[in-house]
Every structure is written in structure tokens, then in C-alpha cells.
Motif scaffolding. Structure first.
Motif, PDB file in Angstrom:
ATOM      1  N   ASP A   3       0.852  -1.182   0.000  1.00 43.13           N
ATOM      2  CA  ASP A   3       0.000   0.000   0.000  1.00 43.13           C
ATOM      3  C   ASP A   3       0.890   1.236   0.000  1.00 43.13           C
ATOM      4  O   ASP A   3       1.705   1.405   0.917  1.00 43.13           O
ATOM      5  CB  ASP A   3      -0.901  -0.021   1.231  1.00 43.13           C
ATOM      6  N   PRO A   4       0.754   2.118  -0.993  1.00 43.01           N
ATOM      7  CA  PRO A   4       1.635   3.292  -1.065  1.00 43.01           C
ATOM      8  C   PRO A   4       1.395   4.299   0.058  1.00 43.01           C
ATOM      9  O   PRO A   4       2.175   5.211   0.240  1.00 43.01           O
ATOM     10  CB  PRO A   4       1.297   3.901  -2.432  1.00 43.01           C
ATOM     11  N   GLU A   5       0.326   4.128   0.830  1.00 34.69           N
ATOM     12  CA  GLU A   5       0.028   5.042   1.932  1.00 34.69           C
ATOM     13  C   GLU A   5       0.763   4.661   3.213  1.00 34.69           C
ATOM     14  O   GLU A   5       0.713   5.384   4.196  1.00 34.69           O
ATOM     15  CB  GLU A   5      -1.478   5.063   2.207  1.00 34.69           C
ATOM     16  N   GLY A  44       1.403  -5.635   9.777  1.00 40.29           N
ATOM     17  CA  GLY A  44       1.163  -6.115   8.420  1.00 40.29           C
ATOM     18  C   GLY A  44       1.344  -7.615   8.333  1.00 40.29           C
ATOM     19  O   GLY A  44       1.583  -8.298   9.336  1.00 40.29           O
ATOM     20  N   ASP A  45       1.263  -8.131   7.125  1.00 38.60           N
ATOM     21  CA  ASP A  45       1.415  -9.575   6.931  1.00 38.60           C
ATOM     22  C   ASP A  45       2.885  -9.934   6.698  1.00 38.60           C
ATOM     23  O   ASP A  45       3.781  -9.104   6.882  1.00 38.60           O
ATOM     24  CB  ASP A  45       0.513 -10.069   5.794  1.00 38.60           C
ATOM     25  N   GLY A  51      -2.650  -6.606   4.274  1.00 39.83           N
ATOM     26  CA  GLY A  51      -3.436  -7.821   4.406  1.00 39.83           C
ATOM     27  C   GLY A  51      -4.918  -7.498   4.505  1.00 39.83           C
ATOM     28  O   GLY A  51      -5.343  -6.358   4.349  1.00 39.83           O
ATOM     29  N   ARG A  52      -5.708  -8.502   4.777  1.00 41.61           N
ATOM     30  CA  ARG A  52      -7.167  -8.328   4.815  1.00 41.61           C
ATOM     31  C   ARG A  52      -7.649  -7.593   6.048  1.00 41.61           C
ATOM     32  O   ARG A  52      -8.630  -6.877   6.011  1.00 41.61           O
ATOM     33  CB  ARG A  52      -7.835  -9.685   4.725  1.00 41.61           C
ATOM     34  N   ALA A  53      -7.008  -7.829   7.171  1.00 43.16           N
ATOM     35  CA  ALA A  53      -7.457  -7.214   8.416  1.00 43.16           C
ATOM     36  C   ALA A  53      -6.264  -6.602   9.151  1.00 43.16           C
ATOM     37  O   ALA A  53      -5.733  -7.190  10.080  1.00 43.16           O
ATOM     38  CB  ALA A  53      -8.147  -8.258   9.288  1.00 43.16           C
ATOM     39  N   PRO A  54      -5.829  -5.406   8.730  1.00 43.23           N
ATOM     40  CA  PRO A  54      -4.687  -4.786   9.402  1.00 43.23           C
ATOM     41  C   PRO A  54      -5.013  -4.547  10.876  1.00 43.23           C
ATOM     42  O   PRO A  54      -6.139  -4.214  11.226  1.00 43.23           O
ATOM     43  CB  PRO A  54      -4.479  -3.480   8.654  1.00 43.23           C
TER      44      PRO A  54
END
Length: 177
Positions: A3-5, A44-45, A51-54
Motif C-alpha cells: 500500500d503506497p500510503e 502487516g502480513d 493484508g485483509r485485516a490490518p
């Protein structure tokens, strides 16, 4: 795809002790600031992605240890909980890291860039950045094999993050096998 953010700031290498501390390999040049008590980070993963649920975590305590940092996350009570985190990454929102000087880049921005010579010959894709002295080394893998390219201003002509491309003008022999 990262994610670039968010900026990857550390790798949770392994559990340490019995009280829930984890050994973190910092991926930042300001670990004391990033891992300070009270700071909120994102878990993160295992690829450095949200991932799906940070999961947002609060750093309860931290201290330098050998070539890393021992960090106690408020939500981790014991070694078992710390062991479950091994192999994952910590991230922070990009806006929390401040501005870079011109010509400076975060490592994650360089990973995956296609590298070519000033003559237009493809070299490969950056797959790792090594922090060495006096220059950081870029591991570039392409059809011609793996090359270690020093990240020197006089050899790196352009870095175009939007186009995911880097142009280099290496000295003769650097890319030869």
C-alpha cells in the motif's frame, strides 16, 4: 502489492524472552523515533502488506538490542503471542515519516523498479536494497543474472517512481558476468 500510503518500518524476526517481547529488524533510519513507547503502528502480513485485516498496535516499550530492537506490543502478553507474530512486518502511515530530501527514497519505493542502462539496455528488476557503506547496494535480477549495483548519484541517472523505472550509467564491466 504494498500500500503506497504506508511505510514498512520493521520486520518481526522472532520472540524474545517470556514476557511478549519481539526482536525487530528495523527497516528505518530512525528506529528510536519509530519504536518509541506510546506510538501506534500497523501489524502487516509476512510480505509487508496490510493484508485483509490490518491490526493497529501500541508500542508499550522498546530498547535497542544487538542489531535490532526489542519491542513490547501492548496486546502481546507472553512468548506464545510473540511467536505468532514472527515473520510479519510493522508499518506506519507514510505521512508520519516526514519529508525526504531530493534524491532520497524509501527502500520500498525502489523495490520492483525496472532498471535499464542509459543506452536503453534492460538490466532487470530491483528485488532488494542492502544498507552497506559507503553506498547502498541494489540487487537487480534480470535475464543476464543477478547484479549488485551501488546506489551512487553519479551512476543512477534517473529514478521515476511513477513509471517504476530507474536508469543507470554504470562503469564499464559492472554488469558483465
Amino acid at each position: 502489492m504494498r500500500d503506497p500510503e504506508y511505510l514498512v518500518v520493521g520486520h518481526l524476526a522472532k520472540a524474545h524472552g517470556t514476557r511478549g517481547e519481539v526482536l525487530i529488524r528495523p527497516l528505518t533510519d530512525a528506529p528510536a523515533e519509530v519504536f518509541e513507547a506510546g506510538r501506534r503502528v500497523i501489524l502487516g502480513d509476512d510480505r509487508g502488506e496490510l493484508g485483509r485485516a490490518p491490526q493497529e498496535q501500541e508500542i508499550e516499550a522498546s530498547r535497542p538490542y544487538r542489531k535490532g530492537w526489542l519491542v513490547k506490543l501492548a496486546s502481546v502478553a507472553d512468548r506464545t503471542g510473540a511467536e505468532e507474530l514472527a515473520g510479519r512486518y510493522l508499518l506506519v502511515p507514510l505521512e508520519d515519516r516526514g519529508e525526504l530530501e531530493e534524491g532520497e527514497y524509501y527502500y520500498h519505493q525502489l523495490l520492483g523498479l525496472e532498471v535499464e542502462t542509459a543506452a536503453g539496455d534492460p538490466v532487470g528488476r530491483i528485488r532488494e536494497v542492502y544498507e552497506t557503506e559507503p553506498y547502498h547496494m541494489l540487487e537487480v535480477k534480470g535475464s543476464g543474472g543477478v547484479h549488485l549495483v551501488p546506489f551512487r548519484r553519479e551512476w543512477v541517472r534517473t529514478v521515476d517512481l511513477a513509471a517504476a523505472r530507474m536508469v543507470i550509467d554504470p562503469p564499464e564491466g559492472l554488469l558483465e558476468r
